[in-house]
Each structure stands twice: as C-alpha cells, then as structure tokens.
Design an enzyme around this catalytic site. Sequence first.
Site, PDB file in Angstrom:
ATOM      1  N   VAL A  58       2.037  -6.059   8.977  1.00 28.49           N
ATOM      2  CA  VAL A  58       0.779  -6.727   9.362  1.00 28.49           C
ATOM      3  C   VAL A  58       0.857  -8.252   9.302  1.00 28.49           C
ATOM      4  O   VAL A  58      -0.036  -8.932   9.796  1.00 28.49           O
ATOM      5  CB  VAL A  58      -0.431  -6.236   8.522  1.00 28.49           C
ATOM      6  CG1 VAL A  58      -0.698  -4.765   8.755  1.00 28.49           C
ATOM      7  CG2 VAL A  58      -0.250  -6.556   7.048  1.00 28.49           C
ATOM      8  N   ASN A  84      -5.979  -1.674   5.652  1.00 30.01           N
ATOM      9  CA  ASN A  84      -5.746  -1.310   4.258  1.00 30.01           C
ATOM     10  C   ASN A  84      -4.512  -1.971   3.648  1.00 30.01           C
ATOM     11  O   ASN A  84      -4.453  -2.176   2.434  1.00 30.01           O
ATOM     12  CB  ASN A  84      -5.607   0.222   4.187  1.00 30.01           C
ATOM     13  CG  ASN A  84      -5.008   0.695   2.879  1.00 30.01           C
ATOM     14  OD1 ASN A  84      -5.689   0.731   1.856  1.00 30.01           O
ATOM     15  ND2 ASN A  84      -3.722   1.029   2.892  1.00 30.01           N
ATOM     16  N   SER A 136     -11.534  -6.148  -3.181  1.00 29.51           N
ATOM     17  CA  SER A 136     -11.243  -5.675  -4.544  1.00 29.51           C
ATOM     18  C   SER A 136     -12.302  -6.200  -5.491  1.00 29.51           C
ATOM     19  O   SER A 136     -12.858  -7.283  -5.279  1.00 29.51           O
ATOM     20  CB  SER A 136      -9.872  -6.191  -4.992  1.00 29.51           C
ATOM     21  OG  SER A 136      -9.716  -6.004  -6.387  1.00 29.51           O
ATOM     22  N   TYR A 149      -4.067 -13.107  -6.192  1.00 27.38           N
ATOM     23  CA  TYR A 149      -4.580 -11.857  -5.619  1.00 27.38           C
ATOM     24  C   TYR A 149      -6.100 -11.939  -5.467  1.00 27.38           C
ATOM     25  O   TYR A 149      -6.661 -11.560  -4.430  1.00 27.38           O
ATOM     26  CB  TYR A 149      -4.182 -10.692  -6.523  1.00 27.38           C
ATOM     27  CG  TYR A 149      -4.641  -9.332  -6.052  1.00 27.38           C
ATOM     28  CD1 TYR A 149      -4.050  -8.726  -4.945  1.00 27.38           C
ATOM     29  CD2 TYR A 149      -5.657  -8.646  -6.720  1.00 27.38           C
ATOM     30  CE1 TYR A 149      -4.463  -7.462  -4.514  1.00 27.38           C
ATOM     31  CE2 TYR A 149      -6.073  -7.391  -6.302  1.00 27.38           C
ATOM     32  CZ  TYR A 149      -5.474  -6.802  -5.195  1.00 27.38           C
ATOM     33  OH  TYR A 149      -5.889  -5.561  -4.769  1.00 27.38           O
ATOM     34  N   ALA A 151      -7.983 -14.563  -5.125  1.00 22.16           N
ATOM     35  CA  ALA A 151      -8.323 -15.476  -4.025  1.00 22.16           C
ATOM     36  C   ALA A 151      -8.138 -14.760  -2.693  1.00 22.16           C
ATOM     37  O   ALA A 151      -8.977 -14.868  -1.785  1.00 22.16           O
ATOM     38  CB  ALA A 151      -7.445 -16.723  -4.092  1.00 22.16           C
ATOM     39  N   SER A 152      -7.066 -13.997  -2.576  1.00 20.58           N
ATOM     40  CA  SER A 152      -6.798 -13.313  -1.303  1.00 20.58           C
ATOM     41  C   SER A 152      -7.875 -12.266  -1.016  1.00 20.58           C
ATOM     42  O   SER A 152      -8.307 -12.104   0.123  1.00 20.58           O
ATOM     43  CB  SER A 152      -5.401 -12.667  -1.312  1.00 20.58           C
ATOM     44  OG  SER A 152      -5.380 -11.459  -2.050  1.00 20.58           O
ATOM     45  N   LYS A 153      -8.328 -11.574  -2.048  1.00 23.13           N
ATOM     46  CA  LYS A 153      -9.313 -10.510  -1.820  1.00 23.13           C
ATOM     47  C   LYS A 153     -10.724 -11.071  -1.616  1.00 23.13           C
ATOM     48  O   LYS A 153     -11.554 -10.461  -0.932  1.00 23.13           O
ATOM     49  CB  LYS A 153      -9.271  -9.504  -2.975  1.00 23.13           C
ATOM     50  CG  LYS A 153      -7.983  -8.665  -2.975  1.00 23.13           C
ATOM     51  CD  LYS A 153      -7.854  -7.850  -1.680  1.00 23.13           C
ATOM     52  CE  LYS A 153      -6.618  -6.984  -1.639  1.00 23.13           C
ATOM     53  NZ  LYS A 153      -6.525  -6.168  -0.425  1.00 23.13           N
ATOM     54  N   ILE A 182      -7.722   1.773  -9.261  1.00 27.76           N
ATOM     55  CA  ILE A 182      -7.434   3.060  -8.628  1.00 27.76           C
ATOM     56  C   ILE A 182      -5.999   3.460  -8.968  1.00 27.76           C
ATOM     57  O   ILE A 182      -5.092   2.612  -8.939  1.00 27.76           O
ATOM     58  CB  ILE A 182      -7.603   2.968  -7.086  1.00 27.76           C
ATOM     59  CG1 ILE A 182      -8.946   2.296  -6.713  1.00 27.76           C
ATOM     60  CG2 ILE A 182      -7.462   4.340  -6.448  1.00 27.76           C
ATOM     61  CD1 ILE A 182     -10.198   3.001  -7.175  1.00 27.76           C
TER      62      ILE A 182
HETATM   63  P1  NAD Z   1      -0.100   0.854  -2.425  1.00 32.20           P
HETATM   64  O1  NAD Z   1       0.866  -0.186  -2.883  1.00 32.20           O
HETATM   65  O2  NAD Z   1       0.042   2.245  -2.917  1.00 32.20           O
HETATM   66  O3  NAD Z   1      -0.141   0.899  -0.821  1.00 32.20           O
HETATM   67  C1  NAD Z   1      -0.180  -0.277  -0.062  1.00 32.20           C
HETATM   68  C2  NAD Z   1       0.292   0.030   1.329  1.00 32.20           C
HETATM   69  O4  NAD Z   1       0.330  -1.182   2.088  1.00 32.20           O
HETATM   70  C3  NAD Z   1       1.713   0.593   1.351  1.00 32.20           C
HETATM   71  O5  NAD Z   1       1.769   1.630   2.305  1.00 32.20           O
HETATM   72  C4  NAD Z   1       2.545  -0.605   1.768  1.00 32.20           C
HETATM   73  O6  NAD Z   1       3.743  -0.238   2.405  1.00 32.20           O
HETATM   74  C5  NAD Z   1       1.586  -1.284   2.727  1.00 32.20           C
HETATM   75  N1  NAD Z   1       1.938  -2.670   2.998  1.00 32.20           N
HETATM   76  C6  NAD Z   1       2.167  -3.672   2.115  1.00 32.20           C
HETATM   77  N2  NAD Z   1       2.515  -4.795   2.764  1.00 32.20           N
HETATM   78  C7  NAD Z   1       2.489  -4.502   4.091  1.00 32.20           C
HETATM   79  C8  NAD Z   1       2.759  -5.238   5.270  1.00 32.20           C
HETATM   80  N3  NAD Z   1       3.145  -6.528   5.241  1.00 32.20           N
HETATM   81  N4  NAD Z   1       2.629  -4.617   6.468  1.00 32.20           N
HETATM   82  C9  NAD Z   1       2.267  -3.333   6.527  1.00 32.20           C
HETATM   83  N5  NAD Z   1       2.007  -2.562   5.451  1.00 32.20           N
HETATM   84  C10 NAD Z   1       2.125  -3.154   4.243  1.00 32.20           C
HETATM   85  O7  NAD Z   1      -1.534   0.264  -2.763  1.00 32.20           O
HETATM   86  P2  NAD Z   1      -2.999   0.928  -2.807  1.00 32.20           P
HETATM   87  O8  NAD Z   1      -3.412   0.948  -4.213  1.00 32.20           O
HETATM   88  O9  NAD Z   1      -3.051   2.151  -1.988  1.00 32.20           O
HETATM   89  O10 NAD Z   1      -3.813  -0.257  -2.098  1.00 32.20           O
HETATM   90  C11 NAD Z   1      -4.300  -0.218  -0.775  1.00 32.20           C
HETATM   91  C12 NAD Z   1      -5.221  -1.399  -0.571  1.00 32.20           C
HETATM   92  O11 NAD Z   1      -6.288  -1.324  -1.520  1.00 32.20           O
HETATM   93  C13 NAD Z   1      -4.554  -2.760  -0.792  1.00 32.20           C
HETATM   94  O12 NAD Z   1      -5.071  -3.691   0.126  1.00 32.20           O
HETATM   95  C14 NAD Z   1      -4.989  -3.126  -2.197  1.00 32.20           C
HETATM   96  O13 NAD Z   1      -4.981  -4.512  -2.439  1.00 32.20           O
HETATM   97  C15 NAD Z   1      -6.385  -2.541  -2.232  1.00 32.20           C
HETATM   98  N6  NAD Z   1      -6.887  -2.296  -3.587  1.00 32.20           N
HETATM   99  C16 NAD Z   1      -6.241  -1.437  -4.429  1.00 32.20           C
HETATM  100  C17 NAD Z   1      -6.739  -1.248  -5.722  1.00 32.20           C
HETATM  101  C18 NAD Z   1      -6.067  -0.344  -6.715  1.00 32.20           C
HETATM  102  O14 NAD Z   1      -6.489  -0.346  -7.893  1.00 32.20           O
HETATM  103  N7  NAD Z   1      -5.071   0.452  -6.348  1.00 32.20           N
HETATM  104  C19 NAD Z   1      -7.880  -1.936  -6.127  1.00 32.20           C
HETATM  105  C20 NAD Z   1      -8.514  -2.798  -5.238  1.00 32.20           C
HETATM  106  C21 NAD Z   1      -8.014  -2.969  -3.967  1.00 32.20           C
END
Ligand code: NAD
Length: 241
Positions: A58, A84, A136, A149, A151-153, A182
């Site tokens: 992405v 996502n 987030s 992180y 700041a990005s979110k 999560i």
């Molecule tokens: P995860 O690490 O299990 O999955 C993240 C996915 O994003 C993976 O499939 C990874 O390959 C993909 N990815 C990363 N960089 C990429 C890139 N440059 N191009 C394409 N794909 C890319 O994480 P998750 O916990 O499933 O998180 C999913 C989203 O939810 C993220 O944006 C994360 O910041 C957000 N989030 C997660 C939590 C948590 O507690 N797990 C909390 C708040 C927000």
Amino acid sequence: MLDGKVALVTGGTRGIGLATARALAEAGATVVLTGRDEAKAKEAAAAAGAASGLALDVTDAKAVSTLVRGVAKEHGKLDIVVANAGIMEDALLGMIREELVDTTLSTNVAGTLHTVQAAARAMMRKKTGAIVVLASIVGEHGSAGQTVYAASKAAVANIARSAAKELGRSGIRVNAVAPGVIDTDLTSGLTEDAKAENIGKTPLGRLGTPEDVANAIRFLVSDDAAFITGQVLGIDGGLVL
Ligand code: NAD
C-alpha cells in the site's frame, strides 16, 4: 446482508484483515483481499472464502491505484473498501529513528490515503460506496512509547473524518474503527504482564479478537449503517488508556 456487493480488504492475510475478509464473504460479498506476498494472499483468500488474493504494497500509490481500478473493472463495480494494512513498532521518544518515522507514516498514513483515494475514484461513477479505515485507541488518546504510531493513527482517523465530508454528496460513506488491544500478530510482542495490565483497564475484562473488529466493520459497510459517516468507532471493551 452484503449479497451482490464487491469488497476489497488490504492487508488481509492475517489478523483483523483476514477476519474482516471472512466476515464480509460470509455475509454474501464477493471479496478480494490483498497482502504484500502473493502466495500468502492466495492462501488467505482460500481460507477466508474470498474470490481472490492479490499482491499489493500500500505504500506504492501507483500500484494501489492500478489494483483498485482492476478490481472494479473485473467485477463491474466496487462497493466496499477496508483500508486495513498497517504496522506498529514501539519506540520511546529518545529512541525514534528516522527510518521508523518513514516506514510508519508511509504505510499507515500514505498507504491509507492511497487506498481511500483509489476507492473514491472507483466508487464515484456509481455514486455509492462504503470505506472503513483502521485507526486505533492509541491515535485518539496517545500512548507512552508509541508516539509515532499514535501520530499515524490520529492521521488515519482524520482521513476518515475529512474524506467523509468531501465524499458524502457523492454517496460515499467513510468511517474509521479504533480498536483497543486486539489479540493478533501485531500485539504478540506484548508481555503477559502488559496484557494483564490492559485487561485490568478494560471493563469487559479481556483482549479483543479479530472477529470483534470484523463484526463492527461488517456493520459499518452494510446498509444498516446508511446514515453513518465520518465516525471513529471505538472497539475496545471500554479500555481506558
Ligand atoms: P497484523 O500485523 O496481524 O496484520 C497487518 C496486515 O497488514 C498484515 O497482513 C500485513 O502484511 C499488512 N501490511 C503491513 N504493511 C503493509 C504494506 N505496506 N502493504 C500491504 N500490506 C501491509 O495486524 P492487525 O492487528 O491485524 O492490524 C490490522 C490493522 O488494525 C492495522 O492497521 C493496525 O494498526 C490496526 N490496529 C490493530 C490493533 C491491535 O491491537 N491488533 C489495534 C488498533 C489498530
């Protein structure tokens, strides 16, 4: 609930993205999921009941635009996009390297922006569509050791708020979900003590599951949420940071 809809989920090879692809497919949508690795994307698509799994980084604006256009062309339209893909790496202020700033902002902020831009372009023709981005709880409230992180979110949440204002008259809704902690690979580095501390601060008394987030996203992209746009929905069990 989503019969006849065409959906795209980025970063769908695991965690929240994979659960979301599965939830949308189970609700009747034709789902395309993407991952950085093509083989993993195809494997995840089969596991989630998605129509196809494609390779996409992405951070590459051109690749995002080409892929989104291709999906809309192949399926005749694009109704749902879930931006996502994201990364999280912790660093105290004094330890933040320039490389961490670059990778975090290019993936979480620019990656989300590219996806929303391409989605809007594809949805504009039909004047209908629903986009969800992954913010987030940390982006809403801040967190020690997570300044980059967070700041990005915060930026991601404001992509949703701003794009919703711009795209509403075109029939396109844009919302964000703001998960708490999560249980995914992203948070697998948390120590048992840190997990217990988070659970202690969570009224519902547990960590979230990818399905908790996926179910909320499925609602937000459905017609049940037809009058909801520009919102940042906390999915955090009531966690107070
Ligand atoms: P995860 O690490 O299990 O999955 C993240 C996915 O994003 C993976 O499939 C990874 O390959 C993909 N990815 C990363 N960089 C990429 C890139 N440059 N191009 C394409 N794909 C890319 O994480 P998750 O916990 O499933 O998180 C999913 C989203 O939810 C993220 O944006 C994360 O910041 C957000 N989030 C997660 C939590 C948590 O507690 N797990 C909390 C708040 C927000």
